[in-house]
Write a protein that holds these residues in place. Structure first.
Motif, PDB file in Angstrom:
ATOM      1  N   GLY A  32       0.712  -1.347  -0.045  1.00 46.59           N
ATOM      2  CA  GLY A  32       0.203  -0.076  -0.052  1.00 46.59           C
ATOM      3  C   GLY A  32       1.264   1.179  -0.074  1.00 46.59           C
ATOM      4  N   TYR A  33       0.583   2.462  -0.301  1.00 48.24           N
ATOM      5  CA  TYR A  33       0.815   3.687  -0.498  1.00 48.24           C
ATOM      6  C   TYR A  33       1.576   4.046   0.810  1.00 48.24           C
ATOM      7  N   GLN A  34       0.516   3.874   2.080  1.00 44.41           N
ATOM      8  CA  GLN A  34       1.012   4.310   3.060  1.00 44.41           C
ATOM      9  C   GLN A  34       2.629   3.857   3.609  1.00 44.41           C
ATOM     10  N   SER A  35       2.959   2.832   3.538  1.00 42.31           N
ATOM     11  CA  SER A  35       4.344   2.163   3.576  1.00 42.31           C
ATOM     12  C   SER A  35       4.962   1.758   2.493  1.00 42.31           C
ATOM     13  N   MET A  36       4.816   2.755   1.548  1.00 41.22           N
ATOM     14  CA  MET A  36       5.925   3.343   1.176  1.00 41.22           C
ATOM     15  C   MET A  36       6.738   4.020   1.101  1.00 41.22           C
ATOM     16  N   THR A  37       8.253   4.133   1.313  1.00 39.06           N
ATOM     17  CA  THR A  37       8.551   5.314   1.420  1.00 39.06           C
ATOM     18  C   THR A  37       9.721   5.412   0.153  1.00 39.06           C
ATOM     19  N   LEU A  38      10.097   6.956   0.172  1.00 43.98           N
ATOM     20  CA  LEU A  38      11.252   7.752  -1.226  1.00 43.98           C
ATOM     21  C   LEU A  38      12.675   6.387  -0.874  1.00 43.98           C
ATOM     22  N   LEU A 113      -1.960  -0.920 -10.548  1.00 43.48           N
ATOM     23  CA  LEU A 113      -3.181  -0.423 -11.219  1.00 43.48           C
ATOM     24  C   LEU A 113      -4.083  -0.188 -10.199  1.00 43.48           C
ATOM     25  N   TYR A 114      -4.679  -1.125  -9.947  1.00 43.59           N
ATOM     26  CA  TYR A 114      -5.714  -2.352  -8.766  1.00 43.59           C
ATOM     27  C   TYR A 114      -5.399  -1.792  -7.572  1.00 43.59           C
ATOM     28  N   ALA A 115      -4.263  -2.035  -6.910  1.00 46.22           N
ATOM     29  CA  ALA A 115      -3.456  -1.624  -5.944  1.00 46.22           C
ATOM     30  C   ALA A 115      -3.879   0.109  -5.519  1.00 46.22           C
ATOM     31  N   LEU A 116      -3.290   1.385  -6.833  1.00 47.06           N
ATOM     32  CA  LEU A 116      -3.777   2.343  -6.527  1.00 47.06           C
ATOM     33  C   LEU A 116      -5.428   2.423  -6.709  1.00 47.06           C
ATOM     34  N   ILE A 117      -6.140   1.998  -7.479  1.00 45.62           N
ATOM     35  CA  ILE A 117      -7.475   2.095  -7.240  1.00 45.62           C
ATOM     36  C   ILE A 117      -8.111   1.863  -5.597  1.00 45.62           C
ATOM     37  N   PHE A 118      -7.607   1.178  -5.429  1.00 45.21           N
ATOM     38  CA  PHE A 118      -8.198   0.618  -3.548  1.00 45.21           C
ATOM     39  C   PHE A 118      -7.428   1.909  -2.533  1.00 45.21           C
ATOM     40  N   ARG A 130      -7.459  11.915  -9.023  1.00 43.39           N
ATOM     41  CA  ARG A 130      -6.533  11.246  -9.803  1.00 43.39           C
ATOM     42  C   ARG A 130      -7.692  10.351 -10.894  1.00 43.39           C
ATOM     43  N   PHE A 131      -8.030   9.592  -9.507  1.00 44.08           N
ATOM     44  CA  PHE A 131      -8.922   8.346 -10.325  1.00 44.08           C
ATOM     45  C   PHE A 131     -10.645   8.876 -10.461  1.00 44.08           C
ATOM     46  N   VAL A 132     -10.985   9.409  -9.805  1.00 44.85           N
ATOM     47  CA  VAL A 132     -11.960  10.021 -10.496  1.00 44.85           C
ATOM     48  C   VAL A 132     -12.532  10.746 -11.585  1.00 44.85           C
ATOM     49  N   GLU A 133     -11.597  11.148 -12.046  1.00 46.76           N
ATOM     50  CA  GLU A 133     -11.124  11.271 -13.504  1.00 46.76           C
ATOM     51  C   GLU A 133     -10.921  10.323 -14.296  1.00 46.76           C
ATOM     52  N   PHE A 134     -10.498   9.826 -14.334  1.00 43.54           N
ATOM     53  CA  PHE A 134      -9.604   8.439 -14.716  1.00 43.54           C
ATOM     54  C   PHE A 134     -10.801   8.056 -15.288  1.00 43.54           C
ATOM     55  N   HIS A 135     -11.688   8.021 -14.341  1.00 44.00           N
ATOM     56  CA  HIS A 135     -12.491   6.643 -14.517  1.00 44.00           C
ATOM     57  C   HIS A 135     -14.301   7.586 -15.751  1.00 44.00           C
ATOM     58  N   LEU A 136     -14.139   8.723 -15.312  1.00 43.05           N
ATOM     59  CA  LEU A 136     -14.718   9.572 -15.849  1.00 43.05           C
ATOM     60  C   LEU A 136     -14.467   9.689 -16.759  1.00 43.05           C
ATOM     61  N   ASP A 137     -12.933   9.326 -17.637  1.00 41.66           N
ATOM     62  CA  ASP A 137     -12.408   9.873 -18.530  1.00 41.66           C
ATOM     63  C   ASP A 137     -12.579   8.223 -19.748  1.00 41.66           C
ATOM     64  N   GLN A 138     -12.496   7.549 -18.623  1.00 38.80           N
ATOM     65  CA  GLN A 138     -12.714   5.749 -19.724  1.00 38.80           C
ATOM     66  C   GLN A 138     -13.919   6.105 -19.741  1.00 38.80           C
ATOM     67  N   ARG A 139     -15.325   6.265 -18.572  1.00 36.93           N
ATOM     68  CA  ARG A 139     -16.474   5.579 -19.099  1.00 36.93           C
ATOM     69  C   ARG A 139     -16.670   6.439 -20.667  1.00 36.93           C
ATOM     70  N   TRP A 179      -9.728 -10.215  -8.486  1.00 35.89           N
ATOM     71  CA  TRP A 179      -8.965 -10.686  -8.973  1.00 35.89           C
ATOM     72  C   TRP A 179      -7.756 -10.313  -8.525  1.00 35.89           C
ATOM     73  N   LYS A 180      -7.729  -8.788  -7.699  1.00 26.24           N
ATOM     74  CA  LYS A 180      -6.419  -8.601  -6.739  1.00 26.24           C
ATOM     75  C   LYS A 180      -6.960  -8.914  -5.390  1.00 26.24           C
ATOM     76  N   LEU A 181      -7.741  -9.202  -4.841  1.00 25.30           N
ATOM     77  CA  LEU A 181      -8.094  -9.536  -3.531  1.00 25.30           C
ATOM     78  C   LEU A 181      -8.246 -10.884  -3.578  1.00 25.30           C
ATOM     79  N   ASP A 182      -7.855 -11.900  -4.652  1.00 24.31           N
ATOM     80  CA  ASP A 182      -8.268 -13.314  -4.131  1.00 24.31           C
ATOM     81  C   ASP A 182      -7.949 -13.551  -5.911  1.00 24.31           C
ATOM     82  N   PRO A 183      -7.131 -13.500  -6.830  1.00 23.02           N
ATOM     83  CA  PRO A 183      -6.941 -14.502  -7.698  1.00 23.02           C
ATOM     84  C   PRO A 183      -6.620 -15.681  -8.102  1.00 23.02           C
TER      85      PRO A 183
END
Length: 214
Positions: A32-38, A113-118, A130-139, A179-183
């Motif tokens: 997840g994003y929170q555990s990632m460090t530079l 991609l799905y990790a970022l979406i979550f 950013r992902f609100v915009e992404f999904h609107l654009d896809q639709r 698929w991401k949760l339990d492939p």
């Protein structure tokens, strides 16, 4: 510095940037994003702990670059060159099949991609927007191909482009979530095959084989 040296430096810089973004994606997918460090991004990429800070300046800027790369790679817009000259129905088919094929061809990238979406559903506002915009654009892009199909006669009259596009994106995200949760619990390719066939058969203005034979 000579032109040759400048070119060599640019090549090395671009390579290290790619490796840093790949490392960031792997860490987000794993923890997840929170555990990632530079620092851990630099180490995972095979560089010093300080390189990611020097390159991006902050974790937020690194995230922005990662999201832009991933979203750009998965945007429906990237498929546009393949759709030239196709009917609206066939364009929609190509788009959906391309997304389906990603589960076999690019599972690592899809996992990021799905990790970022979550993460976008959590307390990370830059991801959320950013992902609100992404999904609107896809639709919007999917609905534009449905409108083309209505105009060229390949899609049945009465189909609501916006409603169908929203349903398609929701289905794609649902499959991706499972698929991401339990492939091991889902054959994403098989599920999407069935979904694509059902959608295209329902909206196609062309007679189905059974109808043509009757």
């Amino acid at each position: 510095m000579t032109t040759r040296q400048l070119n060599g430096h640019q090549v090395r810089s671009e390579k290290s940037t790619r490796l840093l973004l790949r490392a960031a994606g792997e860490l987000v997918a794993e923890g997840g994003y929170q555990s990632m460090t530079l620092a851990t991004v630099g180490e995972r990429a095979g560089y010093s702990r300080s390189l990611a800070t020097a390159r991006f300046g902050s974790k937020a800027k690194l995230l922005e670059a990662l999201v832009d790369e991933i979203v750009g790679r998965w945007s429906v817009e990237t498929m546009e060159p393949e759709l030239q000259g196709l009917s609206g129905l066939d364009s929609l088919r190509v788009i959906l099949q391309g997304i389906r094929n990603a589960y076999g061809r690019r599972p690592d990238s899809l996992s990021v991609l799905y990790a970022l979406i979550f993460e976008a559903a959590g307390p990370v506002p830059e991801l959320h927007d950013r992902f609100v915009e992404f999904h609107l654009d896809q639709r919007e892009r999917i609905s534009s191909h449905i409108r083309n199909g209505l105009a060229d006669g390949s899609i049945n009259e009465g189909v609501d482009p916006d409603a169908l596009a929203a349903m398609i994106v929701a289905q794609l995200r649902g499959v991706g979530y499972l698929w991401k949760l339990d492939p091991d619990s889902i054959d994403a390719t098989a599920v999407l095959n069935t979904f694509i066939d059902q959608v295209l058969q329902r909206i196609s203005a062309e007679p189905h084989p059974r109808e043509a034979a009757s």
